[in-house]
Design a protein around this motif. Structure first.
Motif, short mmCIF file in Angstrom:
data_model
loop_
_atom_site.label_atom_id
_atom_site.label_comp_id
_atom_site.label_asym_id
_atom_site.label_seq_id
_atom_site.Cartn_x
_atom_site.Cartn_y
_atom_site.Cartn_z
N LEU A 100 3.55 0.27 -9.57
CA LEU A 100 2.78 0.71 -11.10
C LEU A 100 1.69 -0.01 -11.30
N ILE A 101 0.35 0.70 -11.05
CA ILE A 101 -0.57 -0.30 -11.84
C ILE A 101 -1.13 -0.53 -12.90
N GLY A 102 -1.61 -1.74 -13.38
CA GLY A 102 -1.93 -1.25 -14.44
C GLY A 102 -3.76 -1.30 -14.84
N GLU A 103 -4.03 -0.92 -15.33
CA GLU A 103 -5.33 -0.88 -15.91
C GLU A 103 -6.39 -2.44 -15.75
N GLY A 104 -5.78 -3.72 -15.78
CA GLY A 104 -5.92 -5.02 -15.94
C GLY A 104 -6.03 -5.11 -14.52
N ALA A 105 -5.92 -4.38 -13.33
CA ALA A 105 -6.33 -5.05 -11.53
C ALA A 105 -6.84 -5.05 -11.51
N ALA A 106 -7.24 -6.00 -10.55
CA ALA A 106 -8.85 -5.92 -10.05
C ALA A 106 -9.02 -5.65 -9.00
N ALA A 107 -10.15 -4.70 -8.55
CA ALA A 107 -9.98 -4.13 -6.93
C ALA A 107 -9.30 -4.45 -5.61
N GLU A 108 -9.86 -5.80 -5.96
CA GLU A 108 -8.98 -6.95 -4.45
C GLU A 108 -7.58 -5.79 -4.98
N GLU A 109 -7.22 -6.70 -5.85
CA GLU A 109 -5.61 -6.70 -6.33
C GLU A 109 -4.92 -5.06 -5.88
N ALA A 111 -6.46 -2.80 -3.59
CA ALA A 111 -6.00 -2.32 -2.53
C ALA A 111 -5.43 -3.19 -1.60
N GLU A 112 -5.11 -4.57 -1.77
CA GLU A 112 -3.88 -5.67 -1.72
C GLU A 112 -2.61 -4.72 -1.47
N ILE A 113 -2.47 -3.84 -2.65
CA ILE A 113 -1.31 -3.68 -3.08
C ILE A 113 -0.64 -2.84 -2.42
N GLU A 114 -2.39 -1.65 -2.69
CA GLU A 114 -1.60 -0.65 -1.31
C GLU A 114 -1.64 -0.81 0.42
N ARG A 115 -2.23 -1.70 0.59
CA ARG A 115 -2.11 -2.27 1.74
C ARG A 115 -0.99 -2.14 2.34
N LEU A 116 0.24 -3.48 1.53
CA LEU A 116 1.17 -3.78 1.88
C LEU A 116 2.10 -2.59 1.64
N ALA A 117 1.79 -1.97 0.39
CA ALA A 117 2.92 -0.82 -0.21
C ALA A 117 3.25 -0.09 0.95
N ALA A 118 1.96 0.79 1.40
CA ALA A 118 1.72 1.54 2.79
C ALA A 118 2.22 1.00 3.96
N ALA A 119 2.87 -0.30 4.42
CA ALA A 119 3.42 -1.00 5.29
C ALA A 119 4.81 -0.74 5.34
N HIS A 120 4.86 -0.12 4.46
CA HIS A 120 6.54 -0.27 3.92
C HIS A 120 7.28 1.66 3.11
N GLY A 121 5.96 2.02 3.35
CA GLY A 121 7.05 3.51 2.74
C GLY A 121 6.10 3.90 1.17
N VAL A 122 5.69 2.90 0.71
CA VAL A 122 6.25 2.79 -0.22
C VAL A 122 4.78 3.21 -1.25
N GLN A 123 5.31 4.30 -2.60
CA GLN A 123 3.81 4.74 -3.19
C GLN A 123 3.27 3.80 -3.93
N VAL A 135 0.24 8.04 -18.70
CA VAL A 135 0.42 8.22 -17.92
C VAL A 135 0.08 8.44 -16.69
N ARG A 136 0.74 8.48 -15.33
CA ARG A 136 0.49 8.10 -13.75
C ARG A 136 -0.73 8.86 -13.26
N VAL A 137 -1.70 7.96 -13.04
CA VAL A 137 -2.65 8.61 -12.66
C VAL A 137 -3.14 8.45 -10.96
N PRO A 138 -3.22 8.62 -10.39
CA PRO A 138 -4.05 7.93 -8.52
C PRO A 138 -4.41 6.85 -9.36
N THR A 139 -4.49 6.07 -8.30
CA THR A 139 -5.38 4.71 -8.51
C THR A 139 -6.35 4.04 -8.14
N LYS A 140 -7.54 5.77 -8.00
CA LYS A 140 -9.31 5.45 -7.78
C LYS A 140 -9.51 5.67 -9.12
#
Length: 144
Positions: A100-109, A111-123, A135-140
Motif C-alpha cells: 500500500l502506497i501513501g499519498e506522499g510518494a513521488a511518481a518515480e517511487e 513506478a519503481e514499487i510497481e515494477r518490483l512488485a510485478a516482478a514478484h507477483g505482488v499487488q 481507503v484503498r485506491v488504484p495507484t493512478k
C-alpha cells in the motif's frame, strides 16, 4: 503466518514476538505500570537483572500495545529479540502479498514499487484518506 515462519527459520534461537496490536486508552493501568520503574527493586537487583525482569513482565505493553487513537491501523507486529548492533533481515519471500502506497510518494517511487512488485507477483494499491479513514485506491489516483 508465512512471515512468522520465515522469521523463525532465519533467526533460530532468538525470541520472536508476534501478535495483533492491542489499542489501549491513555489511562490504561497496565500501560502505566509498564512505564513505572521501582527504584527500590532496581537498587536491590541491579540494572541488568531488574531490566530483564521488567521487560519480561511487560513485553506485551512494550511490543504489542499502542494508544487507541491508532486503532484504525488494525496492525500486527513482528519483533525479533537480538543485540542492538545485529541486523535482522527476514527474507519475506511469499509472505508479501500487497503493498500500500501513501499519498506522499513521488511518481518515480510509485513506478519503481510497481515494477518490483510485478516482478514478484505482488499487488500494489494506493491509500487515500476519506472522512478520516484510509481507503484503498488504484495507484493512478494518487497525487503525483
Amino acid at each position: 503466518m508465512a512471515l512468522v515462519e520465515a522469521a523463525m527459520a532465519a533467526h533460530q534461537g532468538k525470541a520472536l514476538i508476534f501478535g495483533n496490536i492491542r489499542y489501549a486508552p491513555k489511562d490504561d493501568s497496565t500501560v502505566k505500570a509498564a512505564m513505572h520503574v521501582s527504584y527500590e527493586k532496581y537498587q536491590e537487583l541491579g540494572l541488568a537483572e531488574y531490566g530483564t525482569a521488567h521487560v519480561m513482565q511487560f513485553w506485551r505493553e512494550y511490543h504489542l500495545t499502542k494508544f487507541e487513537g491508532w486503532a484504525y491501523e488494525n496492525e500486527a507486529r513482528l519483533a525479533i529479540n537480538a543485540p542492538p548492533d545485529e541486523q535482522c533481515f527476514v527474507p519475506f519471500g511469499q509472505a508479501l502479498r500487497h503493498v500500500l502506497i501513501g499519498e506522499g510518494a513521488a511518481a518515480e517511487e510509485i513506478a519503481e514499487i510497481e515494477r518490483l512488485a510485478a516482478a514478484h507477483g505482488v499487488q500494489v494499491s494506493g491509500v487515500r484518506w476519506r472522512n478520516g479513514m484510509p481507503v484503498r485506491v488504484p495507484t493512478k489516483l494518487l497525487p503525483r
